[in-house]
Design a protein around this motif. Structure first.
Motif, PDB file in Angstrom:
ATOM      1  N   GLY A 322      29.658  57.006  -2.443  1.00  0.00           N
ATOM      2  CA  GLY A 322      30.786  56.303  -1.851  1.00  0.00           C
ATOM      3  C   GLY A 322      31.622  57.248  -1.023  1.00  0.00           C
ATOM      4  O   GLY A 322      31.119  57.924  -0.124  1.00  0.00           O
ATOM      5  N   ASP A 323      32.911  57.323  -1.326  1.00  0.00           N
ATOM      6  CA  ASP A 323      33.814  58.220  -0.598  1.00  0.00           C
ATOM      7  C   ASP A 323      34.022  59.544  -1.322  1.00  0.00           C
ATOM      8  O   ASP A 323      34.826  60.368  -0.875  1.00  0.00           O
ATOM      9  N   VAL A 324      33.318  59.760  -2.421  1.00  0.00           N
ATOM     10  CA  VAL A 324      33.488  60.969  -3.220  1.00  0.00           C
ATOM     11  C   VAL A 324      32.286  61.893  -3.016  1.00  0.00           C
ATOM     12  O   VAL A 324      31.133  61.450  -3.050  1.00  0.00           O
ATOM     13  N   LEU A 325      32.567  63.165  -2.817  1.00  0.00           N
ATOM     14  CA  LEU A 325      31.518  64.163  -2.657  1.00  0.00           C
ATOM     15  C   LEU A 325      31.435  64.991  -3.937  1.00  0.00           C
ATOM     16  O   LEU A 325      32.433  65.564  -4.383  1.00  0.00           O
ATOM     17  N   TYR A 326      30.235  65.015  -4.543  1.00  0.00           N
ATOM     18  CA  TYR A 326      29.973  65.865  -5.698  1.00  0.00           C
ATOM     19  C   TYR A 326      29.409  67.189  -5.188  1.00  0.00           C
ATOM     20  O   TYR A 326      28.472  67.192  -4.369  1.00  0.00           O
ATOM     21  N   CYS A 328      28.142  71.271  -6.154  1.00  0.00           N
ATOM     22  CA  CYS A 328      27.781  72.315  -7.113  1.00  0.00           C
ATOM     23  C   CYS A 328      28.585  73.578  -6.823  1.00  0.00           C
ATOM     24  O   CYS A 328      28.907  73.880  -5.667  1.00  0.00           O
ATOM     25  N   GLY A 329      28.889  74.318  -7.872  1.00  0.00           N
ATOM     26  CA  GLY A 329      29.588  75.584  -7.723  1.00  0.00           C
ATOM     27  C   GLY A 329      29.068  76.617  -8.696  1.00  0.00           C
ATOM     28  O   GLY A 329      28.098  76.379  -9.423  1.00  0.00           O
ATOM     29  N   ALA A 330      29.720  77.779  -8.731  1.00  0.00           N
ATOM     30  CA  ALA A 330      29.303  78.886  -9.585  1.00  0.00           C
ATOM     31  C   ALA A 330      30.364  79.132 -10.645  1.00  0.00           C
ATOM     32  O   ALA A 330      31.463  79.609 -10.339  1.00  0.00           O
ATOM     33  N   SER A 331      30.059  78.809 -11.903  1.00  0.00           N
ATOM     34  CA  SER A 331      31.019  79.004 -12.987  1.00  0.00           C
ATOM     35  C   SER A 331      31.467  80.457 -13.091  1.00  0.00           C
ATOM     36  O   SER A 331      32.607  80.736 -13.474  1.00  0.00           O
ATOM     37  N   ARG A 332      30.595  81.381 -12.758  1.00  0.00           N
ATOM     38  CA  ARG A 332      30.923  82.798 -12.912  1.00  0.00           C
ATOM     39  C   ARG A 332      32.013  83.255 -11.945  1.00  0.00           C
ATOM     40  O   ARG A 332      32.611  84.319 -12.130  1.00  0.00           O
ATOM     41  N   LEU A 333      32.267  82.462 -10.887  1.00  0.00           N
ATOM     42  CA  LEU A 333      33.221  82.870  -9.865  1.00  0.00           C
ATOM     43  C   LEU A 333      34.486  82.022  -9.827  1.00  0.00           C
ATOM     44  O   LEU A 333      35.560  82.522  -9.528  1.00  0.00           O
ATOM     45  N   HIS A 334      34.355  80.698 -10.080  1.00  0.00           N
ATOM     46  CA  HIS A 334      35.561  79.868  -9.980  1.00  0.00           C
ATOM     47  C   HIS A 334      35.630  78.802 -11.065  1.00  0.00           C
ATOM     48  O   HIS A 334      36.263  77.764 -10.889  1.00  0.00           O
ATOM     49  N   ASP A 335      34.969  79.029 -12.162  1.00  0.00           N
ATOM     50  CA  ASP A 335      35.137  78.222 -13.378  1.00  0.00           C
ATOM     51  C   ASP A 335      34.764  76.757 -13.234  1.00  0.00           C
ATOM     52  O   ASP A 335      35.298  75.916 -13.950  1.00  0.00           O
ATOM     53  N   TRP A 336      33.856  76.425 -12.341  1.00  0.00           N
ATOM     54  CA  TRP A 336      33.229  75.101 -12.388  1.00  0.00           C
ATOM     55  C   TRP A 336      31.846  75.158 -11.764  1.00  0.00           C
ATOM     56  O   TRP A 336      31.610  75.885 -10.796  1.00  0.00           O
ATOM     57  N   ALA A 337      30.950  74.390 -12.364  1.00  0.00           N
ATOM     58  CA  ALA A 337      29.582  74.274 -11.859  1.00  0.00           C
ATOM     59  C   ALA A 337      29.366  72.945 -11.157  1.00  0.00           C
ATOM     60  O   ALA A 337      28.369  72.767 -10.462  1.00  0.00           O
ATOM     61  N   LEU A 338      30.292  72.010 -11.355  1.00  0.00           N
ATOM     62  CA  LEU A 338      30.259  70.722 -10.667  1.00  0.00           C
ATOM     63  C   LEU A 338      31.685  70.237 -10.510  1.00  0.00           C
ATOM     64  O   LEU A 338      32.481  70.276 -11.449  1.00  0.00           O
ATOM     65  N   ALA A 339      32.010  69.792  -9.297  1.00  0.00           N
ATOM     66  CA  ALA A 339      33.343  69.276  -9.015  1.00  0.00           C
ATOM     67  C   ALA A 339      33.228  68.139  -8.018  1.00  0.00           C
ATOM     68  O   ALA A 339      32.174  67.927  -7.404  1.00  0.00           O
ATOM     69  N   THR A 340      34.307  67.397  -7.864  1.00  0.00           N
ATOM     70  CA  THR A 340      34.356  66.321  -6.876  1.00  0.00           C
ATOM     71  C   THR A 340      35.471  66.603  -5.879  1.00  0.00           C
ATOM     72  O   THR A 340      36.456  67.276  -6.191  1.00  0.00           O
ATOM     73  N   THR A 341      35.283  66.096  -4.673  1.00  0.00           N
ATOM     74  CA  THR A 341      36.311  66.192  -3.642  1.00  0.00           C
ATOM     75  C   THR A 341      36.377  64.869  -2.891  1.00  0.00           C
ATOM     76  O   THR A 341      35.337  64.289  -2.578  1.00  0.00           O
ATOM     77  N   ALA A 342      37.581  64.410  -2.636  1.00  0.00           N
ATOM     78  CA  ALA A 342      37.781  63.167  -1.886  1.00  0.00           C
ATOM     79  C   ALA A 342      38.379  63.438  -0.525  1.00  0.00           C
ATOM     80  O   ALA A 342      38.704  62.496   0.207  1.00  0.00           O
ATOM     81  N   ASP A 343      38.536  64.722  -0.157  1.00  0.00           N
ATOM     82  CA  ASP A 343      39.131  65.070   1.141  1.00  0.00           C
ATOM     83  C   ASP A 343      38.235  66.032   1.919  1.00  0.00           C
ATOM     84  O   ASP A 343      38.719  66.976   2.551  1.00  0.00           O
ATOM     85  N   GLU A 344      36.923  65.799   1.821  1.00  0.00           N
ATOM     86  CA  GLU A 344      35.922  66.540   2.612  1.00  0.00           C
ATOM     87  C   GLU A 344      35.866  68.018   2.287  1.00  0.00           C
ATOM     88  O   GLU A 344      35.463  68.837   3.103  1.00  0.00           O
TER      89      GLU A 344
END
Length: 467
Positions: A322-326, A328-344
């Motif tokens: 939909g309008d949400v982007l899932y 992937c990230g690196a937990s070792r660097l910024h403390d999340w491996a998956l996040a969502t963004t609604a503002d691109e």
């Protein structure tokens, strides 16, 4: 001296059992990372993450994540680029060496016998949301009779719709706005080609793409179709590689011509110097995200260059729902491996961090329980998870395989998994999985020691972000 010797002997006895095991191999120079996101159609509470260490599954909209080890998934050294989660709960993936399926929420995996029996390597997989029972698979094993295959029963049986003794077929995509339109990328030893069908595979148009602008001194390679516009079947995106660079291309005329669209900000070259994980496109097709192993780029219509987003750092993938982007990230660097963004990609809401991973919760007797659970005490410290967690033995609710297995699908059983198509003895013409690097290239206590050091460094970096 006697006390010192006794301590040494005691230490050796304590560590000896660890040498009998090898933790699951990790990619990205030994770092554990997420690599793809799949959300079950019609059941957004069910989510699946591909990873360098197997996979992760959530049945509660991302609140709890359970580990699935690669050994139980039967893909050996060939990691799927993405998974499909169909409405009935079936998980399916093309690994590059086999087509694997699970009908019980990732507890039992089987290798599809149709492709295995013909020594074919499934590389591309597509299923239109409007017709989830229809699957398209492409194969790309060199020196073989490769083809494009169609299934109308959810992947139980397949029928070839195009075959070739000289071509490989790397990827397949279906136009969401017109499921009769199918695009397949591939080529021969001398030329890259795009195959297009306007009638659901009954007939095919073969479009040659020499890409002369990239051909000075060497030929481009690895043409992959990546995405088709949600609203325009003539608009699609692909990638091609040349001299160590990856180019993201766009076509607005049904694949007959392509132009490069990703020009990273601050770089003179108009390609990506890192391996491209994948792309995602906004619903209107005017914003594109390109994910590499370490970075996420965004390019908007009318912009001359792509912008590197501040996050994620160290690992990236992108999937739009939909309008949400899932992401992937690196937990070792910024403390999340998956996040969502609604503002691109300007701001993120963390959804999952690797240390929160829990051990498999499959019932006893399934491969994911019997094979993965013994690995958990060793694997957990590599992602800073609790190695002593004991999950409740509750079976998943995605259904169980029918008695006797599915037609045309090998029953996984409960034994230690047999090698799949990607783990047989290599032949001279067969591409091999990339060599393991970093800590994962060793076995026994060596990777354990390396991963302990990496874990310490990750904790130190998070506690001291200015370093």
């Amino acid at each position: 001296m006697n006390l010192l010797s006794s301590l040494r002997r005691a230490l050796l006895l304590l560590l000896a059992p660890l040498a009998l095991y090898t933790p699951p191999a990790l990619a990205h120079l030994g770092f554990p990372d997420t690599t793809s996101v799949t959300i079950r159609r019609g059941h957004p509470e069910d989510m699946f993450l591909g990873a360098t260490f197997g996979a992760l599954i959530s049945r509660d909209t991302g609140k709890t994540w359970r580990w699935i080890c690669p050994e139980s998934m039967k893909y050996g050294g060939w990691r799927p680029e993405t998974f499909f989660w169909q409405p009935d709960g079936t998980l399916i993936a093309a690994t590059g060496a086999a087509l694997i399926r699970s009908t019980d929420g990732g507890c039992t995996w089987s290798v599809h016998d149709y492709f295995k029996s013909q020594n074919l390597w499934p590389m591309g997989l597509a299923s239109p949301p409007s017709t989830p029972s229809r699957l398209w698979v492409t194969t790309g094993r060199s020196a073989s009779r490769n083809g494009i295959y169609r299934s109308d029963d959810g992947g139980q049986t397949f029928t070839p719709v195009l075959q070739s003794d000289t071509a490989v077929f790397t990827a397949v995509k279906v136009a969401p706005s017109d499921t009769r339109r199918i695009y397949v990328s591939g080529g021969t030893a001398t030329n890259l080609r795009l195959y297009r069908s306007d009638d659901e595979g009954s007939t095919w148009e073969e479009i040659s793409h020499p890409f002369p602008e990239y051909s000075e001194g060497s030929r481009p390679y690895d043409l992959f179709v990546l995405k088709v516009s949600d609203t325009d079947p003539d608009r699609l995106w692909a990638r091609v590689s040349w001299q160590g660079w990856t180019y993201v291309l766009e076509s607005k005329d049904g694949g007959r011509t392509f132009t490069s669209v990703v020009h990273p900000e601050g770089e003179e070259h108009d390609g990506l110097s890192e391996y491209l994980i994948g792309i995602e496109v906004s619903a209107d097709g005017n914003t594109l995200w390109a994910a590499t192993h370490t970075r996420l780029f965004r390019v908007r219509a009318g912009e001359s260059r792509a912008t590197q987003l501040p996050l994620p750092d160290g690992n990236a993938c992108a999937q739009r729902e939909g309008d949400v982007l899932y992401v992937c990230g690196a937990s070792r660097l910024h403390d999340w491996a998956l996040a969502t963004t609604a503002d691109e990609g300007q701001t993120y809401t963390a959804l999952f961090n690797l240390p929160d991973t829990k051990p498999p919760a499959c019932p006893a007797g399934t491969p994911t329980h019997d094979i993965c659970r013994p690995y958990w005490p060793q694997f957990a410290p590599t992602i800073e998870a609790d190695p002593y967690l004991s999950p409740e033995e509750t079976p998943p609710d995605a259904g169980t395989p029918p008695d006797g297995g599915s037609p045309g699908v090998e029953d996984a059983g409960t034994d230690i998994p047999r090698p799949d198509a990607g783990t047989t003895d290599p032949k001279p013409d067969e591409p091999q999985p990339p060599p393991k690097k970093g800590c994962s290239s060793a076995s026994g206590l060596v990777p354990a020691a390396c991963l302990l050091v990496l874990s310490t460094l990750r904790r130190t970096r998070r506690r001291n972000p200015e370093n």
